[in-house]
Design a protein around this motif. Structure first.
Motif, PDB file in Angstrom:
ATOM      1  N   GLU A 158      51.956 -23.166  15.351  1.00  0.00           N
ATOM      2  CA  GLU A 158      53.192 -22.397  15.217  1.00  0.00           C
ATOM      3  C   GLU A 158      52.983 -21.034  14.551  1.00  0.00           C
ATOM      4  OE1 GLU A 158      55.725 -24.982  13.045  1.00  0.00           O
ATOM      5  OE2 GLU A 158      55.924 -26.459  14.680  1.00  0.00           O
ATOM      6  N   HIS A 159      51.878 -20.864  13.814  1.00  0.00           N
ATOM      7  CA  HIS A 159      51.705 -19.645  13.023  1.00  0.00           C
ATOM      8  C   HIS A 159      50.519 -18.788  13.457  1.00  0.00           C
ATOM      9  CE1 HIS A 159      54.383 -21.964  10.401  1.00  0.00           C
ATOM     10  NE2 HIS A 159      54.707 -20.814   9.840  1.00  0.00           N
ATOM     11  N   SER A 160      49.836 -19.146  14.521  1.00  0.00           N
ATOM     12  CA  SER A 160      48.715 -18.324  14.992  1.00  0.00           C
ATOM     13  C   SER A 160      48.697 -18.297  16.509  1.00  0.00           C
ATOM     14  CB  SER A 160      47.376 -18.859  14.457  1.00  0.00           C
ATOM     15  OG  SER A 160      47.169 -20.199  14.855  1.00  0.00           O
ATOM     16  N   LYS A 161      48.173 -17.209  17.046  1.00  0.00           N
ATOM     17  CA  LYS A 161      48.110 -17.048  18.493  1.00  0.00           C
ATOM     18  C   LYS A 161      47.039 -17.942  19.104  1.00  0.00           C
ATOM     19  CE  LYS A 161      48.775 -12.968  20.081  1.00  0.00           C
ATOM     20  NZ  LYS A 161      48.623 -11.542  20.464  1.00  0.00           N
ATOM     21  N   LEU A 162      45.905 -18.039  18.419  1.00  0.00           N
ATOM     22  CA  LEU A 162      44.798 -18.881  18.874  1.00  0.00           C
ATOM     23  C   LEU A 162      44.403 -19.843  17.765  1.00  0.00           C
ATOM     24  CD1 LEU A 162      42.432 -16.245  20.573  1.00  0.00           C
ATOM     25  CD2 LEU A 162      44.151 -17.682  21.690  1.00  0.00           C
ATOM     26  N   VAL A 163      44.003 -21.046  18.150  1.00  0.00           N
ATOM     27  CA  VAL A 163      43.527 -22.050  17.197  1.00  0.00           C
ATOM     28  C   VAL A 163      42.106 -22.435  17.572  1.00  0.00           C
ATOM     29  CG1 VAL A 163      43.864 -24.358  16.244  1.00  0.00           C
ATOM     30  CG2 VAL A 163      45.850 -22.946  16.813  1.00  0.00           C
ATOM     31  N   LEU A 164      41.201 -22.294  16.608  1.00  0.00           N
ATOM     32  CA  LEU A 164      39.817 -22.737  16.807  1.00  0.00           C
ATOM     33  C   LEU A 164      39.661 -24.106  16.163  1.00  0.00           C
ATOM     34  CD1 LEU A 164      36.812 -22.380  17.548  1.00  0.00           C
ATOM     35  CD2 LEU A 164      36.510 -21.190  15.374  1.00  0.00           C
ATOM     36  N   PHE A 181      35.192 -13.901   9.879  1.00  0.00           N
ATOM     37  CA  PHE A 181      36.632 -13.968   9.638  1.00  0.00           C
ATOM     38  C   PHE A 181      37.029 -14.246   8.182  1.00  0.00           C
ATOM     39  CE2 PHE A 181      35.855 -15.797  13.980  1.00  0.00           C
ATOM     40  CZ  PHE A 181      36.251 -14.670  14.689  1.00  0.00           C
ATOM     41  N   GLY A 182      36.048 -14.525   7.343  1.00  0.00           N
ATOM     42  CA  GLY A 182      36.373 -14.906   5.970  1.00  0.00           C
ATOM     43  C   GLY A 182      37.022 -13.802   5.159  1.00  0.00           C
ATOM     44  N   LYS A 183      36.715 -12.541   5.469  1.00  0.00           N
ATOM     45  CA  LYS A 183      37.231 -11.424   4.681  1.00  0.00           C
ATOM     46  C   LYS A 183      38.267 -10.597   5.435  1.00  0.00           C
ATOM     47  CE  LYS A 183      32.758 -11.027   2.331  1.00  0.00           C
ATOM     48  NZ  LYS A 183      31.590 -10.149   2.039  1.00  0.00           N
ATOM     49  N   LEU A 220      42.917 -14.160   9.922  1.00  0.00           N
ATOM     50  CA  LEU A 220      42.820 -15.610   9.780  1.00  0.00           C
ATOM     51  C   LEU A 220      44.043 -16.181   9.064  1.00  0.00           C
ATOM     52  CD1 LEU A 220      40.685 -17.667  10.651  1.00  0.00           C
ATOM     53  CD2 LEU A 220      39.790 -17.626   8.322  1.00  0.00           C
ATOM     54  N   LEU A 221      44.601 -17.234   9.637  1.00  0.00           N
ATOM     55  CA  LEU A 221      45.787 -17.874   9.090  1.00  0.00           C
ATOM     56  C   LEU A 221      45.445 -18.655   7.821  1.00  0.00           C
ATOM     57  CD1 LEU A 221      48.806 -18.737   9.438  1.00  0.00           C
ATOM     58  CD2 LEU A 221      47.923 -20.716  10.733  1.00  0.00           C
ATOM     59  N   THR A 222      46.311 -18.526   6.818  1.00  0.00           N
ATOM     60  CA  THR A 222      46.227 -19.334   5.600  1.00  0.00           C
ATOM     61  C   THR A 222      47.559 -20.072   5.430  1.00  0.00           C
ATOM     62  OG1 THR A 222      47.021 -17.522   4.199  1.00  0.00           O
ATOM     63  CG2 THR A 222      44.632 -17.687   4.561  1.00  0.00           C
ATOM     64  N   ARG A 223      47.733 -20.692   4.280  1.00  0.00           N
ATOM     65  CA  ARG A 223      48.955 -21.465   4.036  1.00  0.00           C
ATOM     66  C   ARG A 223      50.091 -20.626   3.470  1.00  0.00           C
ATOM     67  NH1 ARG A 223      49.370 -26.413   6.567  1.00  0.00           N
ATOM     68  NH2 ARG A 223      47.348 -27.479   6.549  1.00  0.00           N
ATOM     69  N   HIS A 239      38.549 -20.367   4.195  1.00  0.00           N
ATOM     70  CA  HIS A 239      39.928 -20.176   4.638  1.00  0.00           C
ATOM     71  C   HIS A 239      40.182 -20.948   5.930  1.00  0.00           C
ATOM     72  CE1 HIS A 239      40.505 -17.183   1.548  1.00  0.00           C
ATOM     73  NE2 HIS A 239      39.463 -16.500   1.990  1.00  0.00           N
ATOM     74  N   TRP A 240      39.892 -22.232   5.874  1.00  0.00           N
ATOM     75  CA  TRP A 240      40.142 -23.092   7.008  1.00  0.00           C
ATOM     76  C   TRP A 240      41.394 -23.929   6.755  1.00  0.00           C
ATOM     77  CZ3 TRP A 240      34.536 -25.496   7.458  1.00  0.00           C
ATOM     78  CH2 TRP A 240      33.630 -24.484   7.837  1.00  0.00           C
TER      79      TRP A 240
END
Length: 275
Positions: A114-120, A142-144, A148-151, A180-181
Protein backbone atom coordinates in the motif's frame (compact mmCIF):
# COMPACT_ATOMS: atom_id res chain seq x y z
CA UNK A 1 55.47 -44.43 -74.71
CA UNK A 2 55.33 -48.06 -75.71
CA UNK A 3 57.52 -51.07 -75.31
CA UNK A 4 57.70 -53.96 -77.71
CA UNK A 5 58.00 -57.68 -76.95
CA UNK A 6 58.73 -60.45 -79.33
CA UNK A 7 56.30 -63.37 -79.43
CA UNK A 8 57.08 -66.93 -80.35
CA UNK A 9 56.24 -66.33 -84.00
CA UNK A 10 58.90 -63.66 -84.29
CA UNK A 11 56.55 -60.69 -84.58
CA UNK A 12 56.56 -57.86 -82.13
CA UNK A 13 53.59 -56.43 -80.11
CA UNK A 14 53.42 -52.93 -78.69
CA UNK A 15 52.43 -52.74 -75.00
CA UNK A 16 51.61 -49.50 -73.15
CA UNK A 17 53.96 -48.44 -70.41
CA UNK A 18 52.40 -47.92 -66.90
CA UNK A 19 52.10 -44.25 -66.08
CA UNK A 20 53.08 -43.21 -62.57
CA UNK A 21 50.64 -41.22 -60.37
CA UNK A 22 52.52 -37.97 -60.86
CA UNK A 23 52.24 -38.43 -64.62
CA UNK A 24 48.39 -38.14 -64.69
CA UNK A 25 47.20 -35.33 -66.89
CA UNK A 26 47.08 -31.99 -65.06
CA UNK A 27 43.42 -31.51 -65.92
CA UNK A 28 42.44 -34.66 -63.99
CA UNK A 29 44.23 -33.50 -60.83
CA UNK A 30 42.67 -30.04 -61.13
CA UNK A 31 39.19 -31.52 -61.45
CA UNK A 32 39.71 -33.59 -58.32
CA UNK A 33 40.87 -30.55 -56.39
CA UNK A 34 37.78 -28.64 -57.51
CA UNK A 35 35.48 -31.44 -56.41
CA UNK A 36 37.20 -31.55 -53.00
CA UNK A 37 36.96 -27.78 -52.70
CA UNK A 38 33.23 -27.81 -53.46
CA UNK A 39 32.65 -30.48 -50.82
CA UNK A 40 34.59 -28.46 -48.25
CA UNK A 41 32.54 -25.37 -49.02
CA UNK A 42 29.26 -27.31 -48.69
CA UNK A 43 30.38 -28.82 -45.37
CA UNK A 44 31.43 -25.39 -44.09
CA UNK A 45 28.05 -23.92 -45.07
CA UNK A 46 26.20 -26.72 -43.28
CA UNK A 47 28.28 -26.30 -40.10
CA UNK A 48 27.83 -22.52 -40.21
CA UNK A 49 24.06 -22.90 -40.61
CA UNK A 50 23.88 -25.29 -37.65
CA UNK A 51 25.92 -22.93 -35.44
CA UNK A 52 23.75 -19.97 -36.50
CA UNK A 53 20.58 -21.90 -35.65
CA UNK A 54 21.95 -22.93 -32.25
CA UNK A 55 22.97 -19.33 -31.53
CA UNK A 56 19.51 -18.06 -32.50
CA UNK A 57 17.85 -20.61 -30.18
CA UNK A 58 20.10 -19.59 -27.25
CA UNK A 59 19.38 -15.88 -27.80
CA UNK A 60 15.66 -16.51 -28.18
CA UNK A 61 15.52 -18.54 -24.94
CA UNK A 62 17.35 -15.73 -23.13
CA UNK A 63 14.89 -13.13 -24.41
CA UNK A 64 11.90 -15.30 -23.49
CA UNK A 65 13.36 -15.94 -20.04
CA UNK A 66 14.03 -12.23 -19.47
CA UNK A 67 10.61 -10.98 -20.53
CA UNK A 68 8.73 -14.07 -19.44
CA UNK A 69 9.48 -13.50 -15.75
CA UNK A 70 8.29 -9.92 -16.03
CA UNK A 71 5.07 -10.56 -17.92
CA UNK A 72 3.74 -14.06 -17.25
CA UNK A 73 2.72 -13.38 -13.67
CA UNK A 74 1.16 -10.06 -14.60
CA UNK A 75 -0.81 -11.83 -17.33
CA UNK A 76 -1.94 -14.41 -14.79
CA UNK A 77 -3.00 -11.58 -12.50
CA UNK A 78 -5.03 -10.07 -15.31
CA UNK A 79 -6.70 -13.38 -15.98
CA UNK A 80 -7.58 -13.65 -12.29
CA UNK A 81 -9.87 -10.66 -12.73
CA UNK A 82 -11.50 -12.09 -15.84
CA UNK A 83 -15.14 -13.20 -15.78
CA UNK A 84 -17.39 -15.31 -18.02
CA UNK A 85 -20.15 -13.64 -20.00
CA UNK A 86 -23.29 -15.36 -21.28
CA UNK A 87 -21.51 -16.43 -24.45
CA UNK A 88 -18.90 -18.35 -22.46
CA UNK A 89 -15.92 -16.29 -23.59
CA UNK A 90 -13.49 -14.64 -21.14
CA UNK A 91 -13.14 -10.88 -20.94
CA UNK A 92 -11.64 -8.49 -18.42
CA UNK A 93 -13.96 -6.69 -16.05
CA UNK A 94 -11.79 -3.76 -15.05
CA UNK A 95 -14.28 -2.64 -12.43
CA UNK A 96 -13.35 -5.51 -10.07
CA UNK A 97 -9.93 -6.48 -11.40
CA UNK A 98 -7.96 -4.81 -8.63
CA UNK A 99 -10.21 -6.35 -5.99
CA UNK A 100 -8.92 -9.85 -6.76
CA UNK A 101 -5.18 -9.91 -6.25
CA UNK A 102 -2.94 -12.88 -5.47
CA UNK A 103 -1.16 -11.47 -2.38
CA UNK A 104 -4.11 -10.00 -0.49
CA UNK A 105 -4.17 -12.99 1.86
CA UNK A 106 -0.72 -12.10 3.22
CA UNK A 107 -1.41 -9.50 5.88
CA UNK A 108 2.31 -8.96 6.55
CA UNK A 109 2.76 -7.65 3.00
CA UNK A 110 -0.09 -5.14 2.96
CA UNK A 111 1.83 -2.19 4.42
CA UNK A 112 4.55 -2.53 1.79
CA UNK A 113 2.05 -3.02 -1.04
CA UNK A 114 0.00 0.00 0.00
CA UNK A 115 2.92 2.40 0.59
CA UNK A 116 5.40 1.62 -2.20
CA UNK A 117 5.27 1.35 -5.97
CA UNK A 118 7.50 -1.74 -6.08
CA UNK A 119 8.11 -4.44 -3.47
CA UNK A 120 11.31 -6.47 -3.43
CA UNK A 121 10.71 -9.79 -1.69
CA UNK A 122 14.17 -10.73 -0.51
CA UNK A 123 14.57 -14.43 0.32
CA UNK A 124 17.88 -14.87 2.14
CA UNK A 125 19.59 -15.94 5.38
CA UNK A 126 22.30 -14.57 7.63
CA UNK A 127 24.21 -17.88 7.55
CA UNK A 128 24.19 -18.11 3.74
CA UNK A 129 27.54 -16.96 2.26
CA UNK A 130 25.88 -16.08 -1.04
CA UNK A 131 23.35 -13.82 0.71
CA UNK A 132 25.98 -11.58 2.30
CA UNK A 133 27.18 -9.80 -0.89
CA UNK A 134 23.56 -9.27 -2.02
CA UNK A 135 22.59 -7.81 1.35
CA UNK A 136 25.63 -5.52 1.25
CA UNK A 137 24.70 -4.45 -2.29
CA UNK A 138 21.17 -3.62 -1.14
CA UNK A 139 22.57 -1.51 1.71
CA UNK A 140 24.92 0.29 -0.64
CA UNK A 141 22.26 0.91 -3.29
CA UNK A 142 19.28 1.88 -1.15
CA UNK A 143 20.34 2.13 2.48
CA UNK A 144 21.13 5.85 2.33
CA UNK A 145 18.64 6.97 -0.30
CA UNK A 146 15.17 8.44 -0.09
CA UNK A 147 13.47 5.80 -2.24
CA UNK A 148 13.18 3.07 0.40
CA UNK A 149 10.00 2.63 2.43
CA UNK A 150 10.22 2.68 6.23
CA UNK A 151 7.57 2.52 8.95
CA UNK A 152 7.03 6.29 9.01
CA UNK A 153 3.95 6.01 6.77
CA UNK A 154 5.34 8.05 3.87
CA UNK A 155 4.89 6.41 0.49
CA UNK A 156 8.08 5.53 -1.37
CA UNK A 157 9.14 4.00 -4.63
CA UNK A 158 10.58 0.77 -3.21
CA UNK A 159 10.22 -1.45 -0.17
CA UNK A 160 12.39 -4.44 0.76
CA UNK A 161 10.53 -7.24 2.52
CA UNK A 162 12.90 -9.76 4.05
CA UNK A 163 11.68 -13.39 4.00
CA UNK A 164 14.08 -15.07 6.35
CA UNK A 165 15.61 -18.52 6.30
CA UNK A 166 17.58 -17.81 9.48
CA UNK A 167 17.94 -20.64 11.96
CA UNK A 168 17.27 -18.68 15.15
CA UNK A 169 15.51 -15.52 16.25
CA UNK A 170 18.86 -14.13 17.39
CA UNK A 171 20.35 -14.52 13.92
CA UNK A 172 17.28 -12.94 12.36
CA UNK A 173 17.30 -9.98 14.77
CA UNK A 174 21.00 -9.29 14.35
CA UNK A 175 20.75 -9.46 10.57
CA UNK A 176 17.85 -7.04 10.24
CA UNK A 177 18.18 -4.55 13.09
CA UNK A 178 20.41 -2.04 11.29
CA UNK A 179 18.77 -2.32 7.89
CA UNK A 180 15.85 -0.41 6.43
CA UNK A 181 13.96 -3.54 5.55
CA UNK A 182 10.41 -4.61 6.38
CA UNK A 183 11.07 -8.18 7.54
CA UNK A 184 8.33 -10.77 7.87
CA UNK A 185 8.28 -11.57 11.63
CA UNK A 186 10.40 -14.59 12.46
CA UNK A 187 7.55 -16.48 14.13
CA UNK A 188 4.90 -15.53 11.57
CA UNK A 189 3.36 -18.48 9.67
CA UNK A 190 3.24 -16.23 6.60
CA UNK A 191 7.02 -16.55 6.29
CA UNK A 192 6.75 -20.19 5.17
CA UNK A 193 3.52 -19.50 3.29
CA UNK A 194 5.35 -16.97 1.14
CA UNK A 195 8.10 -19.49 0.52
CA UNK A 196 5.53 -21.99 -0.71
CA UNK A 197 3.69 -19.36 -2.74
CA UNK A 198 6.85 -18.38 -4.63
CA UNK A 199 8.51 -21.85 -4.42
CA UNK A 200 11.62 -20.25 -2.93
CA UNK A 201 13.63 -21.38 0.09
CA UNK A 202 16.98 -22.67 1.33
CA UNK A 203 17.93 -26.26 0.55
CA UNK A 204 17.88 -27.17 4.25
CA UNK A 205 14.18 -26.21 4.43
CA UNK A 206 12.97 -28.49 1.65
CA UNK A 207 12.34 -31.49 3.89
CA UNK A 208 10.20 -29.39 6.22
CA UNK A 209 8.31 -27.37 3.62
CA UNK A 210 7.75 -30.18 1.10
CA UNK A 211 7.41 -28.40 -2.25
CA UNK A 212 9.16 -28.32 -5.61
CA UNK A 213 11.61 -25.45 -5.36
CA UNK A 214 11.99 -23.01 -8.27
CA UNK A 215 14.42 -20.55 -6.69
CA UNK A 216 17.27 -20.94 -4.22
CA UNK A 217 18.40 -18.27 -1.79
CA UNK A 218 19.32 -15.52 -2.18
CA UNK A 219 16.49 -14.54 -4.50
CA UNK A 220 14.88 -11.14 -5.06
CA UNK A 221 11.37 -11.14 -6.53
CA UNK A 222 10.13 -7.70 -7.56
CA UNK A 223 6.37 -7.14 -7.31
CA UNK A 224 4.34 -4.33 -8.87
CA UNK A 225 2.17 -3.19 -5.95
CA UNK A 226 -0.95 -2.12 -7.85
CA UNK A 227 -1.48 -5.38 -9.75
CA UNK A 228 0.69 -7.58 -7.51
CA UNK A 229 2.20 -9.09 -10.65
CA UNK A 230 5.83 -10.20 -10.77
CA UNK A 231 8.15 -7.78 -12.57
CA UNK A 232 11.21 -10.05 -12.30
CA UNK A 233 12.59 -12.92 -10.24
CA UNK A 234 16.17 -11.75 -10.86
CA UNK A 235 16.13 -8.85 -8.42
CA UNK A 236 19.11 -10.06 -6.41
CA UNK A 237 21.31 -10.40 -9.49
CA UNK A 238 20.13 -7.01 -10.77
CA UNK A 239 21.21 -5.25 -7.58
CA UNK A 240 24.56 -7.02 -7.52
CA UNK A 241 25.23 -6.04 -11.16
CA UNK A 242 23.62 -2.59 -11.41
CA UNK A 243 23.53 -1.28 -7.84
CA UNK A 244 21.08 1.62 -7.46
CA UNK A 245 20.47 1.48 -11.23
CA UNK A 246 18.46 -1.70 -10.67
CA UNK A 247 15.51 0.40 -9.49
CA UNK A 248 15.35 2.34 -12.78
CA UNK A 249 15.60 -0.98 -14.61
CA UNK A 250 12.62 -2.38 -12.67
CA UNK A 251 10.56 0.76 -13.27
CA UNK A 252 11.15 0.42 -17.01
CA UNK A 253 10.08 -3.21 -16.87
CA UNK A 254 7.00 -2.12 -14.93
CA UNK A 255 6.18 0.32 -17.72
CA UNK A 256 6.46 -2.40 -20.34
CA UNK A 257 4.27 -4.72 -18.28
CA UNK A 258 1.66 -1.98 -17.75
CA UNK A 259 1.51 -1.32 -21.50
CA UNK A 260 0.98 -5.02 -22.11
CA UNK A 261 -1.71 -5.13 -19.41
CA UNK A 262 -3.53 -2.21 -21.00
CA UNK A 263 -3.31 -3.86 -24.41
CA UNK A 264 -4.78 -7.08 -23.01
CA UNK A 265 -7.56 -5.14 -21.28
CA UNK A 266 -8.41 -3.15 -24.41
CA UNK A 267 -8.29 -6.26 -26.57
CA UNK A 268 -10.61 -8.19 -24.27
CA UNK A 269 -13.01 -5.28 -23.98
CA UNK A 270 -13.04 -4.93 -27.76
CA UNK A 271 -13.79 -8.61 -28.28
CA UNK A 272 -16.65 -8.52 -25.78
CA UNK A 273 -18.16 -5.47 -27.47
CA UNK A 274 -18.13 -7.20 -30.86
CA UNK A 275 -19.99 -10.12 -29.40
Amino acid sequence: MQRRIRNTSGSTTALPLRVKNDEYPRKTRTARRRRFSKRAVIIAIIISSILTLVGFIVVWESVVSFFGSSTSSLTNSLQTGATHNDGGSRHLDRSNFYEQRPLDRFSELQYALEHSKLVLLYFAASWCPMSTPISDALDEAFGKGDVLLTRNGQKKTLSIVYVSSDKTLEEYTEYTRKRHWLPIPFESPEKNQLKRHFATCAHRELEELQFDRKHEIPTGIVIESRTQGIITTNGADDVEEMGAGALEHWLKMQGWASQMANSIAQGNDGSSEKE
